[in-house]
Write a protein that holds these residues in place. Structure first.
Motif, short mmCIF file in Angstrom:
data_model
loop_
_atom_site.label_atom_id
_atom_site.label_comp_id
_atom_site.label_asym_id
_atom_site.label_seq_id
_atom_site.Cartn_x
_atom_site.Cartn_y
_atom_site.Cartn_z
N UNK A 4 0.84 -1.20 0.00
CA UNK A 4 0.00 0.00 0.00
C UNK A 4 0.88 1.26 0.00
N UNK A 5 2.20 1.05 0.13
CA UNK A 5 3.15 2.15 0.29
C UNK A 5 3.78 2.48 -1.07
N UNK A 6 3.40 3.61 -1.64
CA UNK A 6 3.89 3.96 -2.96
C UNK A 6 5.39 4.26 -2.97
N UNK A 7 5.94 4.65 -1.84
CA UNK A 7 7.39 4.86 -1.76
C UNK A 7 8.12 3.53 -1.92
N UNK A 8 7.55 2.45 -1.38
CA UNK A 8 8.13 1.11 -1.57
C UNK A 8 8.08 0.73 -3.04
N UNK A 9 6.93 1.00 -3.69
CA UNK A 9 6.79 0.69 -5.11
C UNK A 9 7.82 1.45 -5.94
N UNK A 10 8.02 2.74 -5.62
CA UNK A 10 8.98 3.54 -6.39
C UNK A 10 10.39 2.99 -6.24
N UNK A 11 10.76 2.61 -5.05
CA UNK A 11 12.13 2.16 -4.79
C UNK A 11 12.42 0.80 -5.41
N UNK A 12 11.44 -0.10 -5.38
CA UNK A 12 11.71 -1.49 -5.75
C UNK A 12 11.32 -1.85 -7.18
N UNK A 13 10.25 -1.23 -7.74
CA UNK A 13 9.64 -1.81 -8.94
C UNK A 13 9.99 -1.08 -10.22
N UNK A 14 9.97 -1.84 -11.31
CA UNK A 14 10.10 -1.28 -12.65
C UNK A 14 8.72 -0.85 -13.19
N UNK A 15 7.71 -1.62 -12.82
CA UNK A 15 6.37 -1.42 -13.36
C UNK A 15 5.38 -1.58 -12.22
N UNK A 16 4.23 -0.93 -12.34
CA UNK A 16 3.25 -1.07 -11.27
C UNK A 16 1.83 -1.12 -11.81
N UNK A 17 0.98 -1.78 -11.03
CA UNK A 17 -0.45 -1.85 -11.31
C UNK A 17 -1.19 -1.28 -10.10
N UNK A 18 -2.17 -0.44 -10.37
CA UNK A 18 -2.98 0.16 -9.31
C UNK A 18 -4.34 -0.55 -9.30
N UNK A 19 -4.74 -1.04 -8.12
CA UNK A 19 -6.01 -1.76 -8.00
C UNK A 19 -7.01 -0.97 -7.16
N UNK A 20 -8.26 -1.08 -7.57
CA UNK A 20 -9.37 -0.48 -6.82
C UNK A 20 -10.58 -1.39 -6.99
N UNK A 21 -11.17 -1.78 -5.87
CA UNK A 21 -12.37 -2.61 -5.86
C UNK A 21 -12.21 -3.85 -6.75
N UNK A 22 -11.04 -4.46 -6.66
CA UNK A 22 -10.79 -5.72 -7.35
C UNK A 22 -10.30 -5.60 -8.78
N UNK A 23 -10.32 -4.40 -9.33
CA UNK A 23 -9.92 -4.22 -10.73
C UNK A 23 -8.59 -3.46 -10.82
N UNK A 24 -7.85 -3.75 -11.89
CA UNK A 24 -6.67 -2.95 -12.22
C UNK A 24 -7.16 -1.73 -12.99
N UNK A 25 -6.94 -0.55 -12.42
CA UNK A 25 -7.46 0.67 -13.06
C UNK A 25 -6.37 1.46 -13.78
N UNK A 26 -5.10 1.17 -13.47
CA UNK A 26 -4.00 1.86 -14.15
C UNK A 26 -2.76 1.02 -14.01
N UNK A 27 -1.96 0.98 -15.06
CA UNK A 27 -0.68 0.27 -14.98
C UNK A 27 0.30 0.89 -15.96
N UNK A 28 1.58 0.70 -15.68
CA UNK A 28 2.61 1.25 -16.55
C UNK A 28 3.94 1.26 -15.83
N UNK A 29 4.95 1.88 -16.45
CA UNK A 29 6.24 2.03 -15.80
C UNK A 29 6.05 2.81 -14.50
N UNK A 30 6.74 2.38 -13.45
CA UNK A 30 6.51 2.95 -12.12
C UNK A 30 6.66 4.47 -12.10
N UNK A 31 7.75 4.96 -12.67
CA UNK A 31 7.97 6.42 -12.63
C UNK A 31 6.87 7.16 -13.38
N UNK A 32 6.41 6.61 -14.49
CA UNK A 32 5.34 7.26 -15.25
C UNK A 32 4.06 7.32 -14.43
#
Length: 261
Positions: free
Chosen positions: A213-241
């Protein structure tokens, strides 16, 4: 990129999980490639942990498929495999780092034995080699070698989490699942742990899926990320973007309210 690395390591297609009529996750599809770190982020109840459990075979999805590319290049549908085949994967090719280290450790055996058990699961039988390898991994995760015979219950929370990481990585897995790996730790301990994890992932060329749930963790560790809300992926892409230019209003809200930059 080699031909081998050009093929997904894990391919998730149309995965949904329902608890009765209530959806845990809905129609999720994505791929993870060798050496790639994917963060799955969202608030509590967004479905990220349900999704992680479905793709790591801890929870059977209601619909959809999860395919994994074996070391011989063969693709296997995880939910068409036998339970025994899945257990072998979890002991060898995969790691799973729990939020609560007690869930991923045997608390009544020594630190060395916790690491050594994973080696024995892949056929190592020489006690001296097992102990030497375990000691090397404890050093690698910054646990003093004179603690090798201590039980995890004598360790701090941060040391337990580092021990759990050593236990998971000692078999040279290709894919590691991490469920809120810094949850419950003090900020200073979190920072050291994240630096350690980032270094190990880079050094070993691991693929990893990190739920947080910590976006700072996602920024530090990941190349790409997916954002979930109510069971669905609502946005995904390169982490920095995603973090620097979020397109969905929900992601914009998450970034503005949670991320400290």
């Amino acid at each position: 990129m080699s031909v081998d690395n050009d093929q997904p390591l894990l391919k998730v297609s149309g995965v949904s999980k329902f608890y009765g009529r209530r959806p845990g996750c809905l129609d999720v599809s994505f791929s993870v490639y060798p050496g790639e770190v994917l963060a799955i982020v969202g608030e509590s109840g967004s479905g990220k942990t349900t999704l992680l459990n479905c793709i790591s075979t801890r929870l059977a999805p209601t619909t959809g498929t999860v395919e994994y590319r074996m070391r011989d290049g063969r693709r296997g549908d995880l939910y068409r495999m036998s339970e025994a085949e899945r257990r072998v994967l979890m002991r060898t090719d995969w790691g799973f780092v729990h939020q609560n280290p007690a869930d991923g450790l045997r608390m009544t055996v020594s630190a060395g034995a916790n690491v050594g058990e994973r080696l024995m699961a892949i056929g190592e039988r020489h006690y001296g080699n097992i102990r030497e390898t375990a000691a090397g991994w404890l050093e690698r995760v910054e646990i003093p070698d004179d603690r090798i015979d201590d039980q995890p219950r004598a360790f701090s929370g941060g040391m337990r989490q580092r021990l759990q990481i050593a236990r998971n990585l000692v078999t040279s897995p290709r894919l590691v699942f991490m469920d809120e790996p810094t949850g419950g730790l003090d900020v200073s301990v979190q920072a050291r742990l994240l630096d350690l994890v980032r270094g190990l992932v880079n050094d070993l060329g691991l693929a990893a899926i990190v739920v947080t749930h910590d976006l700072a963790v996602a920024r530090l560790l990941s190349h790409r990320m997916m954002v979930m809300k109510e069971g669905r992926v609502i946005e995904q892409g390169l982490t920095d973007r995603v973090l620097d230019d979020p397109r969905e209003p929900y992601t914009q809200l998450l970034v503005s309210s949670i991320l400290q930059v």
